[in-house]
Design an enzyme around this catalytic site. Sequence first.
Site, PDB file in Angstrom:
ATOM      1  N   THR A  42       0.823  -1.217   0.000  1.00 12.98           N
ATOM      2  CA  THR A  42       0.000   0.000   0.000  1.00 12.98           C
ATOM      3  C   THR A  42       0.852   1.260   0.000  1.00 12.98           C
ATOM      4  O   THR A  42       0.379   2.331  -0.347  1.00 12.98           O
ATOM      5  CB  THR A  42      -0.923   0.027   1.231  1.00 12.98           C
ATOM      6  OG1 THR A  42      -0.119  -0.125   2.412  1.00 12.98           O
ATOM      7  CG2 THR A  42      -1.938  -1.097   1.183  1.00 12.98           C
ATOM      8  N   ARG A  46       9.150  -2.067  -0.013  1.00 14.81           N
ATOM      9  CA  ARG A  46       9.863  -1.950   1.257  1.00 14.81           C
ATOM     10  C   ARG A  46      10.651  -3.218   1.539  1.00 14.81           C
ATOM     11  O   ARG A  46      10.300  -4.296   1.060  1.00 14.81           O
ATOM     12  CB  ARG A  46       8.890  -1.720   2.423  1.00 14.81           C
ATOM     13  CG  ARG A  46       8.169  -0.394   2.389  1.00 14.81           C
ATOM     14  CD  ARG A  46       7.263  -0.256   3.602  1.00 14.81           C
ATOM     15  NE  ARG A  46       6.509   0.995   3.582  1.00 14.81           N
ATOM     16  CZ  ARG A  46       5.638   1.341   4.512  1.00 14.81           C
ATOM     17  NH1 ARG A  46       5.401   0.536   5.543  1.00 14.81           N
ATOM     18  NH2 ARG A  46       5.000   2.497   4.441  1.00 14.81           N
ATOM     19  N   SER A 145       8.411   4.769   5.778  1.00 15.63           N
ATOM     20  CA  SER A 145       7.482   5.335   6.750  1.00 15.63           C
ATOM     21  C   SER A 145       7.943   5.060   8.180  1.00 15.63           C
ATOM     22  O   SER A 145       9.055   5.402   8.541  1.00 15.63           O
ATOM     23  CB  SER A 145       6.068   4.796   6.492  1.00 15.63           C
ATOM     24  OG  SER A 145       5.102   5.526   7.209  1.00 15.63           O
ATOM     25  N   HIS A 146       7.111   4.412   8.993  1.00 15.55           N
ATOM     26  CA  HIS A 146       7.424   4.207  10.402  1.00 15.55           C
ATOM     27  C   HIS A 146       8.196   2.912  10.655  1.00 15.55           C
ATOM     28  O   HIS A 146       8.455   2.561  11.801  1.00 15.55           O
ATOM     29  CB  HIS A 146       6.134   4.182  11.221  1.00 15.55           C
ATOM     30  CG  HIS A 146       5.229   3.032  10.867  1.00 15.55           C
ATOM     31  ND1 HIS A 146       4.581   2.954   9.657  1.00 15.55           N
ATOM     32  CD2 HIS A 146       4.889   1.911  11.551  1.00 15.55           C
ATOM     33  CE1 HIS A 146       3.868   1.836   9.616  1.00 15.55           C
ATOM     34  NE2 HIS A 146       4.038   1.184  10.749  1.00 15.55           N
ATOM     35  N   ASP A 300       8.645   9.836   7.833  1.00 12.81           N
ATOM     36  CA  ASP A 300       8.353  10.668   6.661  1.00 12.81           C
ATOM     37  C   ASP A 300       7.215  11.641   6.923  1.00 12.81           C
ATOM     38  O   ASP A 300       6.737  12.302   5.998  1.00 12.81           O
ATOM     39  CB  ASP A 300       8.050   9.799   5.438  1.00 12.81           C
ATOM     40  CG  ASP A 300       6.735   9.039   5.554  1.00 12.81           C
ATOM     41  OD1 ASP A 300       6.431   8.579   6.671  1.00 12.81           O
ATOM     42  OD2 ASP A 300       6.033   8.889   4.537  1.00 12.81           O
ATOM     43  N   GLU A 385      -7.437   7.407   8.119  1.00 12.32           N
ATOM     44  CA  GLU A 385      -7.242   5.985   8.380  1.00 12.32           C
ATOM     45  C   GLU A 385      -7.027   5.749   9.867  1.00 12.32           C
ATOM     46  O   GLU A 385      -6.438   6.590  10.557  1.00 12.32           O
ATOM     47  CB  GLU A 385      -6.017   5.455   7.631  1.00 12.32           C
ATOM     48  CG  GLU A 385      -6.074   5.597   6.129  1.00 12.32           C
ATOM     49  CD  GLU A 385      -4.860   4.986   5.462  1.00 12.32           C
ATOM     50  OE1 GLU A 385      -5.037   4.123   4.591  1.00 12.32           O
ATOM     51  OE2 GLU A 385      -3.733   5.362   5.834  1.00 12.32           O
ATOM     52  N   GLU A 386      -7.426   4.580  10.345  1.00  6.95           N
ATOM     53  CA  GLU A 386      -7.265   4.245  11.759  1.00  6.95           C
ATOM     54  C   GLU A 386      -5.805   4.186  12.192  1.00  6.95           C
ATOM     55  O   GLU A 386      -5.494   4.243  13.380  1.00  6.95           O
ATOM     56  CB  GLU A 386      -7.935   2.905  12.068  1.00  6.95           C
ATOM     57  CG  GLU A 386      -7.544   1.734  11.156  1.00  6.95           C
ATOM     58  CD  GLU A 386      -6.189   1.144  11.450  1.00  6.95           C
ATOM     59  OE1 GLU A 386      -5.821   1.096  12.638  1.00  6.95           O
ATOM     60  OE2 GLU A 386      -5.506   0.730  10.502  1.00  6.95           O
TER      61      GLU A 386
END
Length: 540
Positions: A42, A46, A145-146, A300, A385-386
């Site tokens: 998504t 990665r 990202s995280h 990011d 988003e959650e």
Amino acid sequence: MTNRAGTQALPSDLIDIDALVKAYYDLTPDMSVPEQRVVFGTSGHRGSSLNAAFNEQHILATTQAIVEYRALQGITGPLFIGADTHGLSRPAQETALEVLAANGVRTLKDSRDGFTPTPAVSHAILAYNNGGHADEADGIVVTPSHNPPQDGGFKYNPPHGGPADGLATNWIAARANELIEAGLVDVKRTNPEGLIEEYDFLEHYVADLENVIDMKAIAESGVRIGADPLGGASVAYWAAIKDRYNLNLTVVNPEVDPAWSFMTLDWDEKIRMDPSSPNAMASLISKRNDFDVLTGNDADADRHGIVTPDAGLMNPNHFLAVAIEYLFANRPGWRQDARIGKTLVSSSMINFVADGLGRVLWEVPVGFKWFVPGLVDGSVGFGGEESAGASFLRKDGTVWTTDKDGIILALLASEIIAVTGKTPSVLYKELTVRFGDPAYARVDAAADREAKARLGKLSGEDITATELAGDPIIAKLSHAPGNGEAIGGVKVETEFAWFAARPSGTEDVYKIYAESFKGPEHLKLVQAEAKKIVDAALQA
């Protein structure tokens, strides 16, 4: 939960950055191993260089594939590229620049030679494409990202400025794998020196913030803000925001370290820059009484975390609900028919808020890409988003970013305090008085590759159960009600609770999201029965 979760990382927890970068250049992926092929999830491709999942060959091939894809789509404008603070991000950006330069793509990188948040790249793409040019721009963001420090990530954002859809990423991934299997003979590369242009991402983004956030109200109120970039790409942005808008803001940790030695460990004792995790945010939570609000962003800056003195770290669903109610009541420039966008695994509290506002709720599958068209034309005022990712429109109802923007969500928390005099967590308590106090959680259940594939293809009709935790089932969904797209799993609803089951893209598990308006004990029943219901459908 492990006993070291939420504690300071030790030297033994840290990766060797030199070894990580060396592996990026030295290791060659084995294309017979699925985990070593280019795969776009998504949020892009990665993986770690240490297990040959994110190496120079991957980036050479993926960048060449993006060049070919944009040519097929007739995209002839500039490509904006930015990278976060992960150890593999700068090497991957340098690799990409070699390929872009060799292919004659007009490429713009950061003029400060700094780190670039995902929303700043989205903002740059949209600013160019709304500027009356004859051609269109697109972009690349180099970030996982995280994800943990050993990971790298590579995302493509087409001219709409948001995450590329499946048609684009599937084509790019397939072509990249072809190029690697052919020995990279069709990949062009050259020394990019003198061939790359510069763009001041920070200046353009920060100067424009007053058009999406009431910066004057924040400044005049004197709200005491603590902003933690969590060692990520927003570090220079927060300092610039403070100076430009004269905010009472402290960057509580300006340190950048690709090993993230200053982080507290996540639930599984891994270093993960997740601003929605109480364990990753433990050091920030400990400062909760020193500020009116504390905020965190991931590497990011496409995610946000909100810490208040009265509640600590807010559940992401709680803040989304408060943000939606506040924005739709305080943005008169938005269209009266602008919808509220949420992923179907986000809290039903948002449904109640939408009903209370008299607004249409637009429920879509997991993935921020679904919100892009509505944000572009102003028909969706807010998409969230959650997992603590969201963006929303400018004050005048036009598009701001079409990728998740953790910076504006963090600033919104301060605007809410400045305008209402209440913290977002206090406002959420007021929502629970009106609508009930739901219990929400996500758990994982074991599933092999075959089971996950079956789950992804399940239909609502495959669910034979008629009750869930003592209540009649009123909906069995395999497609999102907002746009009719497949959710890659199922969602089952009763009057008081729901669960959704989706396969993990990276682990041998499937995810069970669940919520109950009858409280935590009822939620446990929902979770237990959800697993039985899904397992029965998979076995059938």
